[in-house]
Write a protein that holds these residues in place. Sequence first.
Motif, PDB file in Angstrom:
ATOM      1  N   THR A  27       4.514  -5.672  10.759  1.00 17.46           N
ATOM      2  CA  THR A  27       4.056  -4.615  11.668  1.00 17.46           C
ATOM      3  C   THR A  27       2.569  -4.372  11.425  1.00 17.46           C
ATOM      4  OG1 THR A  27       4.302  -2.690  10.208  1.00 17.46           O
ATOM      5  CG2 THR A  27       6.311  -3.516  11.262  1.00 17.46           C
ATOM      6  N   ASN A  28       1.994  -3.479  12.248  1.00 18.77           N
ATOM      7  CA  ASN A  28       0.582  -3.100  12.049  1.00 18.77           C
ATOM      8  C   ASN A  28       0.462  -1.777  11.315  1.00 18.77           C
ATOM      9  OD1 ASN A  28      -0.452  -5.332  13.441  1.00 18.77           O
ATOM     10  ND2 ASN A  28      -0.016  -4.358  15.397  1.00 18.77           N
ATOM     11  N   TRP A  29       1.547  -1.347  10.674  1.00 16.38           N
ATOM     12  CA  TRP A  29       1.519  -0.047   9.986  1.00 16.38           C
ATOM     13  C   TRP A  29       0.470  -0.020   8.891  1.00 16.38           C
ATOM     14  CZ3 TRP A  29       3.026   1.266   4.815  1.00 16.38           C
ATOM     15  CH2 TRP A  29       3.025   2.653   4.563  1.00 16.38           C
ATOM     16  N   ARG A  30      -0.237   1.095   8.825  1.00 22.79           N
ATOM     17  CA  ARG A  30      -1.169   1.352   7.735  1.00 22.79           C
ATOM     18  C   ARG A  30      -0.705   2.609   7.022  1.00 22.79           C
ATOM     19  NH1 ARG A  30      -1.581  -2.836   8.808  1.00 22.79           N
ATOM     20  NH2 ARG A  30      -3.224  -4.112   9.708  1.00 22.79           N
ATOM     21  N   GLY A  31      -1.065   2.728   5.761  1.00 19.04           N
ATOM     22  CA  GLY A  31      -0.552   3.810   4.921  1.00 19.04           C
ATOM     23  C   GLY A  31      -0.758   5.219   5.426  1.00 19.04           C
ATOM     24  N   ASP A  32      -1.756   5.429   6.305  1.00 22.24           N
ATOM     25  CA  ASP A  32      -2.034   6.798   6.751  1.00 22.24           C
ATOM     26  C   ASP A  32      -1.242   7.202   7.997  1.00 22.24           C
ATOM     27  OD1 ASP A  32      -3.311   5.039   8.413  1.00 22.24           O
ATOM     28  OD2 ASP A  32      -5.219   6.120   8.479  1.00 22.24           O
ATOM     29  N   GLN A  33      -0.349   6.313   8.485  1.00 19.44           N
ATOM     30  CA  GLN A  33       0.414   6.610   9.704  1.00 19.44           C
ATOM     31  C   GLN A  33       1.857   7.006   9.365  1.00 19.44           C
ATOM     32  OE1 GLN A  33      -0.602   2.578  10.830  1.00 19.44           O
ATOM     33  NE2 GLN A  33      -1.478   3.290  12.746  1.00 19.44           N
ATOM     34  N   PRO A  34       2.479   7.861  10.188  1.00 19.01           N
ATOM     35  CA  PRO A  34       3.877   8.247   9.932  1.00 19.01           C
ATOM     36  C   PRO A  34       4.807   7.035   9.966  1.00 19.01           C
ATOM     37  CG  PRO A  34       2.894   9.651  11.617  1.00 19.01           C
ATOM     38  CD  PRO A  34       1.932   8.530  11.379  1.00 19.01           C
ATOM     39  N   PHE A  35       5.779   7.025   9.071  1.00 19.14           N
ATOM     40  CA  PHE A  35       6.691   5.888   8.908  1.00 19.14           C
ATOM     41  C   PHE A  35       8.107   6.432   8.706  1.00 19.14           C
ATOM     42  CE2 PHE A  35       9.147   2.835   6.597  1.00 19.14           C
ATOM     43  CZ  PHE A  35       8.612   1.582   6.803  1.00 19.14           C
ATOM     44  N   TYR A  36       9.044   5.983   9.527  1.00 21.16           N
ATOM     45  CA  TYR A  36      10.443   6.420   9.416  1.00 21.16           C
ATOM     46  C   TYR A  36      11.374   5.224   9.331  1.00 21.16           C
ATOM     47  CZ  TYR A  36       9.682  11.372  10.595  1.00 21.16           C
ATOM     48  OH  TYR A  36       9.304  12.699  10.573  1.00 21.16           O
ATOM     49  N   ASP A  37      12.377   5.342   8.475  1.00 20.38           N
ATOM     50  CA  ASP A  37      13.527   4.436   8.510  1.00 20.38           C
ATOM     51  C   ASP A  37      14.734   5.331   8.762  1.00 20.38           C
ATOM     52  OD1 ASP A  37      15.614   2.694   8.216  1.00 20.38           O
ATOM     53  OD2 ASP A  37      15.125   2.067   6.172  1.00 20.38           O
ATOM     54  N   LEU A  38      15.345   5.190   9.946  1.00 19.71           N
ATOM     55  CA  LEU A  38      16.438   6.091  10.358  1.00 19.71           C
ATOM     56  C   LEU A  38      17.805   5.666   9.825  1.00 19.71           C
ATOM     57  CD1 LEU A  38      15.362   6.648  14.090  1.00 19.71           C
ATOM     58  CD2 LEU A  38      14.732   7.980  12.068  1.00 19.71           C
ATOM     59  N   GLU A  57      -3.418  -2.520 -11.930  1.00 19.54           N
ATOM     60  CA  GLU A  57      -3.635  -1.077 -12.143  1.00 19.54           C
ATOM     61  C   GLU A  57      -4.922  -0.626 -11.443  1.00 19.54           C
ATOM     62  OE1 GLU A  57      -2.740   2.606 -13.184  1.00 19.54           O
ATOM     63  OE2 GLU A  57      -1.421   0.984 -13.817  1.00 19.54           O
ATOM     64  N   ASP A  58      -5.971  -1.450 -11.547  1.00 24.05           N
ATOM     65  CA  ASP A  58      -7.260  -1.107 -10.922  1.00 24.05           C
ATOM     66  C   ASP A  58      -7.179  -1.114  -9.396  1.00 24.05           C
ATOM     67  OD1 ASP A  58      -8.370  -0.894 -13.415  1.00 24.05           O
ATOM     68  OD2 ASP A  58      -9.339  -2.873 -13.390  1.00 24.05           O
ATOM     69  N   LEU A  59      -6.375  -2.041  -8.852  1.00 28.61           N
ATOM     70  CA  LEU A  59      -6.307  -2.190  -7.389  1.00 28.61           C
ATOM     71  C   LEU A  59      -5.347  -1.204  -6.721  1.00 28.61           C
ATOM     72  CD1 LEU A  59      -6.349  -6.102  -7.101  1.00 28.61           C
ATOM     73  CD2 LEU A  59      -8.175  -4.523  -6.450  1.00 28.61           C
ATOM     74  N   ALA A  60      -4.464  -0.593  -7.507  1.00 29.13           N
ATOM     75  CA  ALA A  60      -3.517   0.379  -6.924  1.00 29.13           C
ATOM     76  C   ALA A  60      -4.294   1.588  -6.402  1.00 29.13           C
ATOM     77  CB  ALA A  60      -2.507   0.812  -7.976  1.00 29.13           C
ATOM     78  N   ASN A  61      -3.906   2.027  -5.206  1.00 32.12           N
ATOM     79  CA  ASN A  61      -4.584   3.171  -4.583  1.00 32.12           C
ATOM     80  C   ASN A  61      -3.649   4.386  -4.619  1.00 32.12           C
ATOM     81  OD1 ASN A  61      -6.121   4.892  -3.079  1.00 32.12           O
ATOM     82  ND2 ASN A  61      -5.890   3.793  -1.144  1.00 32.12           N
ATOM     83  N   TYR A  62      -3.537   4.981  -5.801  1.00 29.61           N
ATOM     84  CA  TYR A  62      -2.585   6.084  -5.985  1.00 29.61           C
ATOM     85  C   TYR A  62      -2.978   7.343  -5.204  1.00 29.61           C
ATOM     86  CZ  TYR A  62      -0.868   3.202  -9.869  1.00 29.61           C
ATOM     87  OH  TYR A  62      -0.361   2.171 -10.623  1.00 29.61           O
ATOM     88  N   ASP A  63      -4.224   7.379  -4.716  1.00 30.07           N
ATOM     89  CA  ASP A  63      -4.679   8.571  -3.972  1.00 30.07           C
ATOM     90  C   ASP A  63      -4.334   8.487  -2.483  1.00 30.07           C
ATOM     91  OD1 ASP A  63      -5.770   9.650  -6.267  1.00 30.07           O
ATOM     92  OD2 ASP A  63      -7.700   8.631  -5.962  1.00 30.07           O
ATOM     93  N   GLN A  64      -3.876   7.325  -2.044  1.00 24.48           N
ATOM     94  CA  GLN A  64      -3.531   7.174  -0.620  1.00 24.48           C
ATOM     95  C   GLN A  64      -2.369   8.103  -0.258  1.00 24.48           C
ATOM     96  OE1 GLN A  64      -4.663   5.091   2.195  1.00 24.48           O
ATOM     97  NE2 GLN A  64      -3.306   6.615   3.110  1.00 24.48           N
ATOM     98  N   GLU A  65      -2.633   9.031   0.642  1.00 19.75           N
ATOM     99  CA  GLU A  65      -1.572   9.945   1.075  1.00 19.75           C
ATOM    100  C   GLU A  65      -0.626   9.186   2.003  1.00 19.75           C
ATOM    101  OE1 GLU A  65      -1.208  14.215   3.318  1.00 19.75           O
ATOM    102  OE2 GLU A  65      -3.200  13.573   2.653  1.00 19.75           O
ATOM    103  N   LEU A 116       7.997   6.478  -7.431  1.00 17.20           N
ATOM    104  CA  LEU A 116       7.529   6.955  -6.120  1.00 17.20           C
ATOM    105  C   LEU A 116       8.260   8.223  -5.691  1.00 17.20           C
ATOM    106  CD1 LEU A 116       7.763   3.452  -4.384  1.00 17.20           C
ATOM    107  CD2 LEU A 116       5.691   4.480  -5.313  1.00 17.20           C
ATOM    108  N   GLY A 117       8.831   8.925  -6.667  1.00 13.12           N
ATOM    109  CA  GLY A 117       9.682  10.075  -6.377  1.00 13.12           C
ATOM    110  C   GLY A 117       9.106  11.092  -5.411  1.00 13.12           C
ATOM    111  N   ASP A 118       7.813  11.401  -5.540  1.00 15.77           N
ATOM    112  CA  ASP A 118       7.208  12.449  -4.698  1.00 15.77           C
ATOM    113  C   ASP A 118       6.596  11.913  -3.413  1.00 15.77           C
ATOM    114  OD1 ASP A 118       7.829  14.112  -6.801  1.00 15.77           O
ATOM    115  OD2 ASP A 118       5.861  13.883  -7.747  1.00 15.77           O
ATOM    116  N   LEU A 119       6.582  10.598  -3.247  1.00 12.63           N
ATOM    117  CA  LEU A 119       5.848  10.017  -2.118  1.00 12.63           C
ATOM    118  C   LEU A 119       6.676   9.860  -0.848  1.00 12.63           C
ATOM    119  CD1 LEU A 119       3.815   7.183  -3.857  1.00 12.63           C
ATOM    120  CD2 LEU A 119       2.959   9.314  -2.938  1.00 12.63           C
ATOM    121  N   ILE A 120       8.006   9.858  -0.993  1.00 11.05           N
ATOM    122  CA  ILE A 120       8.876   9.620   0.158  1.00 11.05           C
ATOM    123  C   ILE A 120       9.763  10.838   0.373  1.00 11.05           C
ATOM    124  CG2 ILE A 120      10.632   8.067   1.157  1.00 11.05           C
ATOM    125  CD1 ILE A 120       9.656   5.946  -0.954  1.00 11.05           C
TER     126      ILE A 120
END
Length: 377
Positions: free
Chosen positions: A188-199, A246-254, A279-283
């Motif tokens: 897909t063309n999904w990027r991290g800043d867009q809403p994402f649902y798995d129903l 570890e350096d490449l991970a973007n943990y600040d990405q909302e 990833l407990g708090d991210l989803i």
Amino acid sequence: MKKDYTLIATAAMGLESVVAKEVKDLGFENVKVENSRVVFDADAAGIARANLWLRTADRVKLLIGEFEAKTYDELFEQTKALPWEAFISEDGEFPVIGKSHKSKLYSVPDCQSIVKKAIVERMKQKYGIAQWLKESGALYRVEVALLKDQVTLTLDTSGSGLHKRGYRIGQGEAPLKETLAAALVQLTNWRGDQPFYDLFCGSGTIPIEAALIGQNIAPGFNREFAAENWSFLSADIWDKALEEAEDLANYDQELHIFGTDINPKMIDIAKANATEAGLGDLITWKQMNALDFHSDQLGGYIISNPPYGERIGQKEEVEKLYEKLGKHLAQYPTWSIYIMTANEKFETLFGREASKKRKLFNGFIRTDYYQYFGKKK
């Protein structure tokens, strides 16, 4: 990139191009796409990086040699001629697995036995051992694969399949492989800043893989690989690869990722798996009927692997669900919807033709990935 080795990333049917893109994005060269595999050049550090980062490949194998063999003598002599001692330590444990297709040497047990004997002879000669080899050390799994009399000999660098990320505590009846879930997101063309649902999130694999992709977290970060214990690869390359990850991970990405399922037990399992993945708090997880989906967002992505209705009595029920889902989601024309199912009547039931569809295999089940691109806002 320096070439020391030829690596083979094995891939599920239909995912070869996805794996090849990942391999190229990691900077590897001489990338060749073949049936169910992607071949490329790498240095020692590349063995660690490929295992750590490839999201959609099944395994990473190290090519030791390729040749033609139509007799067991040819198989023995050409296997023995390869420099096994450059890879397998004196005390290395090296079981041999095999497969043969359309080849004169069709007995897999015989091929395995001959390859084993040839390696033993070579190792005894090179290491100056008169008796048997101890095989008490690190594991080097050898594979002999014959296709139309062409022999490929490899060592499996991964150990457990790469889909085993180390976060799955629980699962449902028909769990989706993590590698396939990652591919569904990457197609897909999904990027991290867009809403994402798995129903139809089940045990949460698609949202978890999306979160790993969204924050650029290496999928192999929380697991071990067979090649970590190999004597010819220094521990340093694995440490450096982990540091880079570890350096490449973007943990600040909302992230705005939601997983919903009608079954409350599956939501509990999905939450536990996400927590194990860190990833407990991210989803956001919610017990909900897919037909109750609602969003005020002007656009977003729905990526799901709903029930297929394979069992007797379930098909009609599932087909009614597809019809209702099509009508319900028609209210969200700016949303992009991606559905994988084995039901060949899906487009008719859903009420519209897909913008694009792609043949994929969920295990041994042939499916189509129906892609509906959202209208521009």
